[in-house]
Scaffold this motif. Sequence first.
Motif, mmCIF file in Angstrom:
data_model
loop_
_atom_site.group_PDB
_atom_site.id
_atom_site.type_symbol
_atom_site.label_atom_id
_atom_site.label_comp_id
_atom_site.label_asym_id
_atom_site.label_seq_id
_atom_site.Cartn_x
_atom_site.Cartn_y
_atom_site.Cartn_z
ATOM 1 N N LEU A 77 0.785 -1.355 -0.005
ATOM 2 C CA LEU A 77 0.130 0.051 -0.011
ATOM 3 C C LEU A 77 0.891 1.106 -0.033
ATOM 4 O O LEU A 77 0.435 2.338 -0.439
ATOM 5 C CB LEU A 77 -1.140 -0.011 1.346
ATOM 6 C CG LEU A 77 -1.818 -1.190 1.291
ATOM 7 C CD1 LEU A 77 -2.590 -1.227 2.398
ATOM 8 C CD2 LEU A 77 -2.846 -1.440 -0.153
ATOM 9 N N GLY A 78 2.156 1.163 0.508
ATOM 10 C CA GLY A 78 2.804 2.343 0.546
ATOM 11 C C GLY A 78 3.953 2.174 1.497
ATOM 12 O O GLY A 78 4.327 1.062 2.164
ATOM 13 N N PRO A 81 2.277 6.882 -0.606
ATOM 14 C CA PRO A 81 1.390 5.672 -1.127
ATOM 15 C C PRO A 81 2.089 4.988 -2.208
ATOM 16 O O PRO A 81 2.953 5.822 -2.867
ATOM 17 C CB PRO A 81 0.118 6.619 -1.528
ATOM 18 C CG PRO A 81 0.150 7.665 -0.631
ATOM 19 C CD PRO A 81 1.549 8.273 -0.326
#
Length: 281
Positions: free
Chosen positions: A68-69, A78
């Motif tokens: 996701l990041g 992100p």
Amino acid sequence: MTQATYLLDTGHTKAQAFAMLQGALSAIQSGNAGASPPAETAAGMLWVDTAARALKMRNIANNGWITLGSFASGSFVPAGVNRLTEAQAKDAFSDIYGAVTGAILRAAILAHAPDAVIPGWHPFDMLRPGDGATGLIWSYDKAGSIQNVETPEFEDGYEYALVFEAVATNKSGSRLQISVRPEVTGTWSPFTSFPGADFAPGDICSGMLRLPMPRQPRLVHGCIWDAPLKAGLEDLAVPTGAPEASALSAVRVRWAEGSTINELFRTGRVRLFKRREHLTG
């Protein structure tokens, strides 16, 4: 940083069950943080990968991790978000979107935004407030003495004003004169003297000469002193010399002593200002 089992064991004692629940709650609280993936996984599960310094989520099929990041830089960035280049930001057909820095966003806006409508008098070369424009069209400090001070081309939708700052002639008995360039002919009209005041080299003068609606076609164009250079100096109506009504493209001013035209602007500055009007644009 905690990982734990989420599977209940019916054979646990109360103390074991309590410890298991404590471990599960700690794992949830920390996002299942650890250098390796949790042993027990489920779709949608979060994992803080401390080795890669990344936040990951279990995919719907429960057979892999989605990043996701990253928090490697100390702040969360992100994944899958691209920084636009200036070329991408200016591309009207680009389908690449993402996080944009302030500098790139400003460059893109300035590239595509129309010129701001600035109320009131402002330098003719100003596009937006604060852009550093000064309206300067002549300065003794930059260009030295000059015979004629000529404006740039006028635009539709504006009236103009010449702002004189500490100007002076180099001859006695001089009068300020003006010539206009009608659009239909493209040639300068004969110079016309402003009545009411003569100037000497010791007269260091400042003032503002307004040119109302020069882009409106007329046979005669007015020149109005909002702030006269000298007491007694009068307004003037200048014939264009054109065979028909015409808008003005530009004006120029000079000093002259009768028919003698060897006078010069020997000091000071001249600026050109404009303000919006809605009859011609």
